[in-house]
Design a protein around this motif. Structure first.
Motif, PDB file in Angstrom:
ATOM      1  N   ASN A  71      -0.436  15.381   2.474  1.00 21.12           N
ATOM      2  CA  ASN A  71      -0.020  15.633   1.092  1.00 21.12           C
ATOM      3  C   ASN A  71      -0.991  16.641   0.494  1.00 21.12           C
ATOM      4  O   ASN A  71      -2.153  16.718   0.900  1.00 21.12           O
ATOM      5  N   ASP A  72      -0.508  17.411  -0.475  1.00 19.45           N
ATOM      6  CA  ASP A  72      -1.322  18.506  -0.996  1.00 19.45           C
ATOM      7  C   ASP A  72      -0.929  18.800  -2.439  1.00 19.45           C
ATOM      8  O   ASP A  72       0.254  18.767  -2.785  1.00 19.45           O
ATOM      9  N   ASN A  73      -1.959  19.042  -3.265  1.00 17.45           N
ATOM     10  CA  ASN A  73      -1.691  19.469  -4.636  1.00 17.45           C
ATOM     11  C   ASN A  73      -2.772  20.472  -5.031  1.00 17.45           C
ATOM     12  O   ASN A  73      -3.625  20.817  -4.209  1.00 17.45           O
ATOM     13  N   THR A  74      -2.772  20.909  -6.268  1.00 17.20           N
ATOM     14  CA  THR A  74      -3.694  21.970  -6.695  1.00 17.20           C
ATOM     15  C   THR A  74      -5.139  21.729  -6.240  1.00 17.20           C
ATOM     16  O   THR A  74      -5.775  22.612  -5.672  1.00 17.20           O
ATOM     17  N   SER A  75      -5.649  20.520  -6.520  1.00 14.90           N
ATOM     18  CA  SER A  75      -7.073  20.258  -6.282  1.00 14.90           C
ATOM     19  C   SER A  75      -7.326  19.119  -5.302  1.00 14.90           C
ATOM     20  O   SER A  75      -8.453  18.638  -5.179  1.00 14.90           O
ATOM     21  N   ILE A  76      -6.299  18.655  -4.612  1.00 14.94           N
ATOM     22  CA  ILE A  76      -6.481  17.481  -3.752  1.00 14.94           C
ATOM     23  C   ILE A  76      -5.570  17.550  -2.530  1.00 14.94           C
ATOM     24  O   ILE A  76      -4.428  18.006  -2.628  1.00 14.94           O
ATOM     25  N   SER A  77      -6.128  17.130  -1.379  1.00 15.46           N
ATOM     26  CA  SER A  77      -5.338  17.074  -0.142  1.00 15.46           C
ATOM     27  C   SER A  77      -5.656  15.797   0.622  1.00 15.46           C
ATOM     28  O   SER A  77      -6.791  15.319   0.595  1.00 15.46           O
ATOM     29  N   GLU A 103     -10.237  28.132  -6.527  1.00 15.16           N
ATOM     30  CA  GLU A 103      -9.034  28.441  -7.300  1.00 15.16           C
ATOM     31  C   GLU A 103      -8.933  27.629  -8.586  1.00 15.16           C
ATOM     32  O   GLU A 103      -8.369  28.090  -9.576  1.00 15.16           O
ATOM     33  N   SER A 104      -9.468  26.402  -8.565  1.00 13.27           N
ATOM     34  CA  SER A 104      -9.199  25.492  -9.692  1.00 13.27           C
ATOM     35  C   SER A 104     -10.434  24.792 -10.247  1.00 13.27           C
ATOM     36  O   SER A 104     -10.331  23.962 -11.132  1.00 13.27           O
ATOM     37  N   GLY A 105     -11.614  25.097  -9.683  1.00 15.25           N
ATOM     38  CA  GLY A 105     -12.845  24.467 -10.169  1.00 15.25           C
ATOM     39  C   GLY A 105     -13.227  23.211  -9.416  1.00 15.25           C
ATOM     40  O   GLY A 105     -14.380  22.784  -9.435  1.00 15.25           O
ATOM     41  N   LEU A 106     -12.253  22.598  -8.745  1.00 19.94           N
ATOM     42  CA  LEU A 106     -12.461  21.284  -8.126  1.00 19.94           C
ATOM     43  C   LEU A 106     -11.606  21.156  -6.876  1.00 19.94           C
ATOM     44  O   LEU A 106     -10.455  21.611  -6.863  1.00 19.94           O
ATOM     45  N   GLY A 107     -12.163  20.546  -5.839  1.00 19.83           N
ATOM     46  CA  GLY A 107     -11.367  20.296  -4.643  1.00 19.83           C
ATOM     47  C   GLY A 107     -11.786  19.009  -3.983  1.00 19.83           C
ATOM     48  O   GLY A 107     -12.970  18.779  -3.732  1.00 19.83           O
ATOM     49  N   LEU A 108     -10.812  18.140  -3.716  1.00 20.63           N
ATOM     50  CA  LEU A 108     -11.095  16.894  -2.991  1.00 20.63           C
ATOM     51  C   LEU A 108     -10.198  16.838  -1.766  1.00 20.63           C
ATOM     52  O   LEU A 108      -8.983  17.025  -1.865  1.00 20.63           O
ATOM     53  N   THR A 109     -10.804  16.605  -0.615  1.00 16.82           N
ATOM     54  CA  THR A 109     -10.028  16.389   0.598  1.00 16.82           C
ATOM     55  C   THR A 109     -10.416  15.042   1.190  1.00 16.82           C
ATOM     56  O   THR A 109     -11.595  14.771   1.396  1.00 16.82           O
ATOM     57  N   VAL A 110      -9.426  14.197   1.412  1.00 19.11           N
ATOM     58  CA  VAL A 110      -9.648  12.924   2.098  1.00 19.11           C
ATOM     59  C   VAL A 110      -8.996  13.060   3.471  1.00 19.11           C
ATOM     60  O   VAL A 110      -7.908  13.619   3.593  1.00 19.11           O
ATOM     61  N   VAL A 111      -9.708  12.605   4.485  1.00 20.20           N
ATOM     62  CA  VAL A 111      -9.285  12.807   5.874  1.00 20.20           C
ATOM     63  C   VAL A 111      -9.179  11.487   6.602  1.00 20.20           C
ATOM     64  O   VAL A 111     -10.079  10.650   6.489  1.00 20.20           O
TER      65      VAL A 111
END
Lengths: 347, 347
Positions: A71-77, A103-111
């Protein structure tokens, strides 16, 4: 023992290539081990090369993973690591968080479905190279009890938080596991026949002990700070294995369990500091904070107060001059590995 | 002493109204104190009412704050709290994070120019009501030394992480400060003339001591877990006061310093668990994790193992039946406050 960096790295890369890994991935995994040994975190250095190779051979580490966004959105995957090497999956995840933060100031990726990734600081520090704060959490197999428990139910999950400083200078990097001490420190006390503080571990019944033998023989590591450390371990487990849809707590496997895939989950957050204001202003505030630590009044007998990560960077600088510090015992194991793979080890 | 919830709350609301606060804000600040006392966290309960009122009268807490977004993007905001009550600014910030997480899966709000906000768990729990994980960090005035230091340079910054469980059931809520113990616990040992563990605090020279008097008289609280707790404190300071553009470390003021505004910063993250998959699936995983804790094998003499926050919720349930537990000494101070504001205190 000191080993030439180029020699040990080329050897490790050749080992990984021999069992089918791509050159790019082999270089990455090797680099994480080099950084760990150079910084004195030998538990995550070339010591791990034989077990990584073994797990690749068994198919527990997938050398051709299909790393996919679930799943993917502006600041989270949410990413499925497809059981790739933890380093490969982990870097992919932090790169994704960094891209989102650009791109958006914030990025969170959970794996989910990853493997042991070496030192957490490696990934948190990738963010600092882009003037971002990196926060990295991983779960691991259950190693610690509940408060008052006598059974391993939760990992001593590593947490790394890294903050950028002035361009060209070392970042401030915290990298810690949630147990009071690693098992290695208790094994060392056992070897030296020394007693240990009673908050390092319990015996097999869950009772406090100052005898390292009692902890090593069926006992359990204790969390740092008692209930606080246990709470952090439980909540970081939720932030990794529970929300990711991967394995968690008692169902995560150790890398030394040769029957199963590990199925580790990671949480990788990148925060762009320039979202909050001018970078120069941030840097000057960090320098001020740094001076509070370095210029602090000292206790008697203390000559220097250190920033998180500072001692590790200083060891790394030294290692770059004198060679990669690796224990003789580990070098012997690497020679055994060389023989088994029919590779020349010229160190 | 047990006091009727309605009586003490109406009293507190009247106090805040008397010094000009809106009814909505007065109810919110009162609710945070009620929750704290009911859960047994008395250091953040109605004990704080007199100092809040005092700070409002001095203008250090702004009762008509212009809470403004300094910068804003899909999943991240920087807010200037304009020195409003920490509870008002804090709830505004977490509501903003929750709104962003509803729209994009993730929301981070960093706040500058706020005040003491009571228990961090209050805000992290707001996220759980929307099936989100809440992470709340605040900085506070410097209370702890560097490792080996003999000077207060960093706050024992509170961290709360709260995770939702099954609808209608209590969330899992960690809420901890980064010192080994709060000062209150050392004061209690002093009163009882007991010695304290050597990792609770140091004397005024920065030397380890088991004498509570040495810590209370010019000594310093120590971080939990030694260098790990210090590292967490420093990095959480960066995540709050440094990036926010507010005050940080030695420049943050205590709420008992009647010369200055506090200028506290908060970090409030909300993560929507349904971004990662079906909510039912998450709930079943959380229930499984919960059973690992509750059904754990116990050490001799231990009857129950607890989840983070579980004991606090059980105290709260009890308090709701028997009344708000408040110490006699605090009640006396509230009566003094009542007299000074010319308000009737019928408890």
């Amino acid at each position: 023992m000191q080993v030439q960096s180029e020699k040990i790295c080329n050897f490790a890369i050749e080992c990984f290539r021999k069992v089918g890994m791509s050159e790019e991935d082999a270089k990455l995994v090797t680099d994480t081990m080099l950084v760990a040994d150079n910084r004195g975190i030998h538990s995550h250095g070339f010591l791990r090369l034989p077990i990584y190779v073994e797990r690749i051979k068994k198919g527990f580490i997938n050398i051709h993973p299909n790393i996919e966004k679930v799943n993917d959105n502006t600041s989270i995957s949410l990413i499925d690591g497809d059981y790739g090497a933890g380093q490969v999956v982990g870097k992919n995840a932090m790169d994704n968080s960094i891209q989102k933060a650009k791109e958006s100031g914030l990025g969170l990726t959970v794996v989910k479905n990853s493997n042991h990734f070496g030192i957490a600081a490696y990934y948190a520090s990738l963010a600092t190279q882009e003037n971002m704060i990196g926060i990295v959490i991983s779960n691991v197999e259950a190693l610690m009890p509940a408060v008052g428990g006598a059974e391993k139910i939760i990992g001593n999950n590593p947490i790394s938080i890294a903050a950028p400083t002035k361009k060209g200078e070392n970042p401030i990097v915290l990298d810690m596991a949630l147990s009071n001490v690693p098992l290695g420190k208790i094994l060392m006390a056992q070897t030296k026949e020394e007693s240990i503080p009673k908050d390092w571990g319990v015996d097999q019944n869950g009772e406090a002990t100052d005898d390292p033998n009692e902890v090593v023989n069926g006992g359990i590591l204790l969390p740092m700070g008692g209930p606080k450390g246990f709470g952090l371990a439980l909540l970081t487990e939720i932030l990794t294995g529970v929300i990711s849809g991967g394995q968690y707590s008692k169902t995560v496997h150790s890398m030394y369990d040769m029957e199963e895939k590990q199925s580790i989950s990671h949480f990788m957050l990148a925060i762009d500091v320039s979202f909050f204001g001018e970078l120069d202003e941030y840097v000057s505030r960090i320098e001020n904070l740094t001076s509070f630590v370095k210029d602090s009044k000292k206790a008697p007998g203390i000559e220097e107060t250190f920033l998180p990560g500072e001692m590790e960077f200083s060891r790394e600088e030294q290692s770059k001059k004198t060679g990669v510090p690796i224990e003789e015992k580990v070098l012997k194991e690497l020679h055994v590995l060389a023989d088994s793979l029919n590779i020349k080890a010229d160190f």
